[in-house]
Write an enzyme that holds these catalytic residues in place. Structure first.
Site, short mmCIF file in Angstrom:
data_model
loop_
_atom_site.label_atom_id
_atom_site.label_comp_id
_atom_site.label_asym_id
_atom_site.label_seq_id
_atom_site.Cartn_x
_atom_site.Cartn_y
_atom_site.Cartn_z
N LYS A 59 37.37 11.24 -64.43
CA LYS A 59 36.87 12.25 -65.37
C LYS A 59 36.73 11.67 -66.77
CE LYS A 59 38.05 16.64 -64.82
NZ LYS A 59 39.02 16.40 -63.78
N GLY A 79 40.64 19.13 -56.71
CA GLY A 79 41.46 20.31 -56.47
C GLY A 79 42.92 20.04 -56.18
N MET A 92 45.21 18.36 -58.16
CA MET A 92 46.13 18.39 -59.30
C MET A 92 45.77 19.55 -60.22
SD MET A 92 46.59 14.31 -59.92
CE MET A 92 44.84 14.00 -59.87
N ARG A 131 30.24 13.05 -61.53
CA ARG A 131 30.80 12.04 -60.63
C ARG A 131 29.92 11.94 -59.40
NH1 ARG A 131 36.02 15.80 -59.11
NH2 ARG A 131 34.85 17.50 -58.15
N HIS A 161 50.17 8.92 -27.93
CA HIS A 161 49.39 9.02 -26.69
C HIS A 161 48.25 10.02 -26.85
CE1 HIS A 161 48.48 10.88 -22.75
NE2 HIS A 161 48.52 9.63 -22.34
N SER A 194 43.58 -11.22 -27.00
CA SER A 194 43.22 -9.91 -27.54
C SER A 194 44.48 -9.33 -28.17
CB SER A 194 42.70 -8.98 -26.44
OG SER A 194 42.46 -7.69 -26.96
N CYS A 228 42.28 -4.95 -29.89
CA CYS A 228 42.00 -3.69 -29.20
C CYS A 228 42.95 -2.58 -29.63
CB CYS A 228 42.07 -3.88 -27.68
SG CYS A 228 43.65 -4.51 -27.10
N TYR A 230 35.69 -10.16 -32.04
CA TYR A 230 35.27 -8.77 -31.89
C TYR A 230 36.42 -7.83 -32.25
CZ TYR A 230 37.85 -8.68 -27.43
OH TYR A 230 38.83 -8.75 -26.47
#
Length: 887
Positions: free
Chosen positions: A28, A107, A109, A346, A462, A772, A839, A859
C-alpha cells in the site's frame, strides 16, 4: 536487531525503490507513493515502515526509540500541508490508519478510520462543514471501528446496538438515520465501551493515534492473518506490516460523495472491461461489508454531469495505472463532494480463467513478454480451470473450515462409512465421505464419493494424497467437525447433521458450506492450451503423474503428462473381489498356500497393468512394488463377524486369524516390516507382481502398444537389498519374455526415501538403473515427524518462525534438499546421466520447482490434476534459473 535510521516516509518523497522497496513500505505504501509521484489525486500522508512493525513485535510490542518523536514531525507536516490541526475542536484533521504488508493479505489485518474525533471535535466538524449529520455519522463509525480494533469490543455487539435503534424507530438503512438518531446511537456506543472496558471512550487524539498504530501492528499476528500466511505459504521471514497514516477523505458527506472499488479488467473472466462497484454517501467498509447493495461502475455515467466527470477521470487514471503496472489493477477510491481521491492501487486478484486471459491479452498489447507472463501466473490457480467451481453468484453459508487438500467443488449427502458411500453412489446419489481420517480400505468409497471431508490429517495425509490422485475434492484436518459414529451425526458449531443431509465443500479454500451450493463447469480452451505450450518451450524437466488406474492415467495424459512417475500397486488390492484373497495370502501358514493365493491375485494385477499400459501408450510407467506393511490389509479386531466368516471360508480358526492380526501389529509401521523388506522375506509376493507387470507388457505390446515399464523397489537402505531384488526382477522378466518370445524394454530402479539411501546412493546405483525420490517419507525420516501427526504442531512452528513452510508441502532445502543433492551426485557418479525423478507431492509445488531444476532432476511426478500446474511451475523454475545464470 539494528537500529532503524528512519521510521516514516512521506508519500512520494525519498521513498525506497527497487526490488526490496516493498519490504520497507509494504504494497500500500508503495502504491500511494507511486500515485503521488504520478500526480494522481492522493490524500497526503506517510507510511510507517514494515521494519518498524518488525522492531515493535520483536521487542515485545514496544515502540522503538524515536518513533514517537518522528511521528510528531510527520503529523506536523500533514497539518501544514492541509491547514488543519490534529486534535483541533474547530477544524480537526482526521486520519485514516491502515495496514499494508509487503505481501498482499486483503482483509486480514486492521484499519481505523475517522481517527481524531471526540465529543468536542465532532461539534467543530459539524460547524465547519455545515453538515451535522455527516459529522456525527463519522463519529459513530469511529467509535465502532476503534472500539473493535483497539479496545477489544465485539463488532457484533455494536451491530446489535445499531439494529436495536433501527428497530426502535423503524429505520431501514444506515443512511436513513437522522442526526438525532446518530447522537442517540453514539451515547449507546460509548456506554457499551465503558461497560466493556471499564473506562470512558478515549478523547485524546494523540492517544487514539498511538493506540491505533499499535493495534494495526498487532493485527499482523491476529488469527486470520496467521492462517492466511500459513495457507498461502508466506515465509515466516517476512515480518510486519507497514502502516499508512493519511488524511481522511469522506465519502459519507451526501449524494455528491461516495466510495468504491474497481478493476481495470474483469477479475472473473479477464475480459478487458472496467469491473467495479461503488456506493454514494458511504465509507469504504460499507462496500466491503455488504451493508447496502452497491451500484455497478457503469452506472456512474448515468447519474448526472458530476458523476460522469468522475467516471471519465477514473477511466483515465486506470489507463495510467495499467501502463505503469503492466497488469490488471485493483484500485480503491473515494469521492468527497465531487472531488476524487485515490486510496490504493495494486495488481488485482483474479480467477484462474481470468489469469490466463489477462496474460494473453497483455502479451498481445505489447505490455509484457511471454517470460513475464509465465512468471506472473500462479500454478495452483490452473486447477480452477480443471475442476468444477461453486457459482460465485450463489448464496453460501460458511459453517467451518479445514485444509484445502484437493481442489474443486463437491456437493452431496454425507455418509460415514466407505461401504455406505459405495451403496449410495450406486443408487445414483452424490455423496461426501466424512471420516475422522481415511485409511487404504476407504479407497472404494473415495472412488465413488464426490468429495472427502476428514477431521484429522494434513495435506499429505492419505485422504489428501489419494483424493488429489483421483481428482476428488477434499477438505482435511477440519478440527471444527465432530463425528458421532454411533448416532451417525456430524456436528459443526451449533449445527448437527444426520447421515443423508447435504453439505458442500470447497477443496480450493477449505471451506465447508451448509446445504447444496450450485456448481458450474469450467472448460479450458485455446488460452489454456497456449499457456501450456509456452510453458513446455521453457521447462527442462518432464512431468509425470502419480496414477494407479487407467482412468487417472487417461486424465493425466489429457493434461499433458509424459509418463507415470508412481503407480502404487497396493491400491489395487483393496477392491472387494481382491481383498479377501490378499488376506488369505497374508494368513497363509505355508509357502504353498501363499503361492496359491498369489496365483489368484496375479490375473487381477495383470489386468490392471494392461489397462494402464494401454492408457500410457509410448510413455514410461514407473510401478512401485508392494510398499505398506501387511497389517494394513487385515480387518480390525472389532470386525468380529467378518473375521469369523472369513476364517471359516479359508479354513483356519478364528483364534488363528486374530493371532495373526495381533502378531503383525507394529508400533511404528512407517519404520517397520514394509517395502523391500517384504520382498526379501517373502520373495514370492514380489515375483507375482513382476510376473503380472511383464505378462501385461507382453499382451499389450503384441497389440501394438509401446510399453515402457519401470519396476521400482521401495524403502531400501542398502545396495544388498537392491541387488537381491534386482536379481529377482531380472529373473522373472526373463522367464516371461522367454516363454512368450517377446522382448520388452524395462528398467529396474528404486525409490530413495531414507537418509541412509541418500548417503550410499553410489553403492545403490551399481544395481539401480534410476532413482525416484519419495520425498514424503524422506521428509518424515529426516525430520522424525509423522506426516499425518505433524499437522498438530507444524502450523504453530510456522507461526513462531521455527519452520518457514510445511516441509510436507514444500521441500526443506537445508536438510532434505541436501540429502537429495548428495544422492543425485553419488548416483550419477556411477551412472552418468541416470534418470532421477521425484514422486512425492512436493513435486507439484511451485516453491520447490527452482530447487529441483537446479538439482538437475529428469522429471517431477504429481497427481493428475496437478499436472498443468507442474508444467507451468517447472517452466517458471527454468526461466528463473536462466535469469540467474545471465546475471
Amino acid at each position: 536487531m539494528a537500529t532503524l535510521d528512519k521510521y516514516c516516509y512521506y508519500f512520494g518523497e525519498g521513498n525506497p525503490s527497487g526490488p526490496g522497496a516493498k519490504l520497507v513500505l509494504g504494497g500500500k505504501g508503495i502504491s500511494l507513493g507511486v500515485m503521488t509521484n504520478m500526480g494522481l489525486p492522493v490524500p497526503p500522508g506517510f507510511t510507517i515502515s514494515c521494519p518498524t512493525c518488525q522492531a515493535y513485535i520483536l521487542s515485545g510490542n514496544k515502540w522503538p526509540k524515536g518513533l514517537e518523536e518522528e511521528l510528531d514531525t510527520y503529523i506536523a507536516r500533514l497539518e501544514k500541508d492541509l491547514g488543519k490541526s490534529f486534535g483541533s475542536t474547530e477544524d480537526p484533521l482526521l486520519l485514516s490508519v491502515r495496514s499494508g504488508a509487503a505481501v498482499s493479505m486483503p482483509g486480514m489485518m486492521d484499519t481505523v478510520l475517522n481517527l481524531g474525533l471526540n465529543d468536542a471535535a465532532v461539534a467543530g466538524l459539524a460547524k465547519k462543514t455545515g453538515n451535522e449529520r455527516f459529522a456525527f455519522d463519522a463519529y459513530r463509525r469511529f467509535i465502532q471501528m476503534y472500539g473493535d480494533v483497539v479496545l477489544g469490543c465485539e463488532h457484533h455487539d455494536f451491530e446489535k446496538i445499531l439494529n436495536a435503534l433501527k428497530a426502535k424507530y423503524s429505520i431501514k438503512g444506515d443512511t436513513d438515520m437522522t442526526v438525532e438518531h446518530l447522537k442517540e446511537l453514539i451515547i449507546s456506543y460509548k456506554e457499551y465501551v465503558a461497560k466493556k472496558t471499564g473506562a470512558p471512550f478515549p478523547q485524546d487524539p494523540k492517544t487514539q493515534l498511538a493506540t491505533g498504530i499499535s493495534a494495526v501492528f498487532d493485527s499482523w499476528n491476529n488469527p486470520r492473518a496467521i492462517s492466511y500466511r500459513r495457507i498461502n505459504k508466506i515465509s515466516a521471514e517476512v515480518i510486519g506490516t507497514g502502516v499508512t497514516v493519511m488524511a481522511m477523505c469522506f465519502g459519507n458527506m451526501g449524494e455528491t460523495s461516495g466510495t468504491g472499488v474497481a478493476f481495470t479488467r474483469n477479475a472473473s473472466t479477464g475480459i478487458k472491461e472496467i469491473y467495479g462497484e461503488f456506493l454514494t454517501n458511504a465509507q469504504g467498509e460499507d462496500v466491503v461489508a455488504g451493508i447496502r447493495t452497491p451500484l455497478q461502475f457503469s452506472q456512474m455515467t448515468t447519474m448526472g454531469p458530476m458523476w460522469a466527470g468522475i467516471s471519465a477521470q477514473l477511466v483515465k487514471i486506470m489507463e495510467t495505472l495499467e501502463g505503469y503496472y503492466k497488469d490488471m489493477v485493483d484500485l480503491e477510491f473515494t469521492i468527497e463532494e465531487g472531488k476524487l481521491w485515490m486510496l490504493q492501487a495494486r495488481a488485482g486478484k483474479r480467477t484462474g480463467a481470468a489469469m490466463i486471459q489477462i496474460a494473453l491479452d497483455l502479451i498481445k498489447e505489447g505490455l509484457i513478454t511471454k517470460e513475464e507472463a509465465l512468471l506472473r501466473m500462479d500454478p495452483a490457480k490452473l486447477s480452477e480451470v480443471l475442476f468444477p467451481m461453486f457459482d460465485k453468484k450463489a448464496a453460501k453459508t460458511v459453517i467451518g473450515k479445514g485444509l484445502n487438500a484437493s481442489p474443486g467443488a463437491a456437493v452431496g449427502q454425507i455418509v460415514f462409512h466407505s461401504d455406505a458411500c459405495c451403496e449410495w453412489a450406486a443408487a445414483g446419489k452424490k455423496v461426501i465421505l466424512v471420516r475422522e481420517e481415511t485409511t487404504p480400505e476407504d479407497i472404494e468409497g473415495m472412488v465413488t464419493a464426490a468429495g472427502v471431508l476428514t477431521v484429522r490429517g494434513g495435506l499429505s495425509s492419505h485422504a489428501a494424497v489419494v483424493a488429489r490422485g483421483m481428482g476428488r475434492t477434499a477438505v482435511v484436518g477440519a478440527g471444527c467437525c465432530h463425528i458421532n459414529m454411533d448416532n451417525k451425526t456430524l456436528t459443526i458449531g451449533d449445527r448437527v447433521y444426520q447421515e443423508g443431509d447435504y453439505l458442500s465443500i470447497d477443496g480450493g479454500n477449505g471451506e465447508i458450506y451448509d446445504g447444496q451450493v450450485p456448481t458450474v463447469d469450467v472448460e479450458f480452451g485455446e488460452g489454456f492450451n497456449q499457456i501450456m505450450a509456452w510453458a513446455d518451450e521453457y521447462r527442462t524437466m518432464k512431468i509425470r503423474t502419480n496414477a494407479d488406474n487407467p482412468a487417472d492415467c487417461a486424465a493425466a495424459r489429457r493434461f499433458g503428462c509424459e509418463g507415470v512417475g508412481l503407480c502404487r500397486t497396493e491400491h489395487m488390492f483393496f477392491e472387494k473381489e481382491r481383498i479377501g484373497v490378499v488376506r488369505e495370502m497374508i494368513l497363509a501358514e505355508s509357502f504353498e498356500v501363499r503361492s496359491e493365493a498369489l496365483s489368484r491375485l496375479l490375473p487381477f494385477q495383470q489386468s490392471d497393468f494392461e489397462g494402464i499400459f494401454r492408457a500410457m501408450d509410448g510413455l514410461p510407467v514407473n510401478i512401485r512394488l508392494l510398499d505398506p506393511p501387511l497389517h494394513e490389509f487385515l480387518p480390525h479386531l472389532e470386525e468380529v463377524d467378518y473375521i469369523k466368516t472369513h476364517a471359516k471360508q479359508i479354513g483356519i480358526t478364528y483364534e488363528k486369524y486374530v493371532s495373526t492380526i495381533r502378531s503383525l501389529h507394529e508400533s511404528n509401521p512407517m519404520l517397520g516390516f514394509r517395502g523391500v523388506r517384504l520382498g526379501v522375506l517373502y520373495p514370492e509376493i514380489s515375483e507375482m507382481q513382476v510376473r503380472a507387470i511383464m505378462q501385461a507388457a507382453v499382451v499389450v505390446q503384441t497389440e501394438g502398444v509401446v510399453c515402457l515399464p519401470e519396476i521400482m523397489i521401495p524403502v531400501l537402505f542398502s545396495d544388498k537389498e537392491m541387488a537381491r531384488l534386482k536379481e529377482l526382477v531380472t529373473r522373472i522378466a526373463k522367464e516371461v519374455m522367454d516363454a512368450e518370445g517377446v522382448v520388452v524394454k524395462f528398467k529396474c530402479g528404486t525409490m530413495i526415501e531414507l537418509p541412509r539411501a541418500c548417503l550410499v546412493a553410489d553403492q545403490i546405483a551399481e544395481h539401480a538403473e534410476y532413482f525416484s525420490f519419495g520425498t514424503n517419507d524422506l521428509t518424515q525420516t529426516t525430520f522424525g515427524i509423522s506426516r499425518d501427526d505433524g499437522s498438530k504442531f507444524i502450523p504453530a512452528y510456522q507461526e513462531n518462525g521455527i519452520l518457514p513452510t510445511d516441509p510436507f508441502a514444500t521441500i526443506d532445502q537445508d536438510g532434505v534438499g541436501q540429502l537429495m543433492k548428495l544422492a543425485v551426485e553419488k548416483g550419477r557418479s556411477v551412472r552418468p546421466g541416470m534418470s532421477v525423478g521425484i514422486c512425492g507431492e512436493q513435486g507439484g509445488d511451485p516453491d520447490s520447482a527452482v530447487f529441483l531444476c537446479k538439482l538437475g532432476l529428469s522429471y517431477v511426478s504429481c497427481s493428475p490434476f496437478r499436472v498443468p500446474g507442474a508444467r507451468l511451475a517447472t517452466a517458471q523454475a527454468a526461466i528463473k534459473v536462466m535469469q540467474e545464470e545471465k546475471k
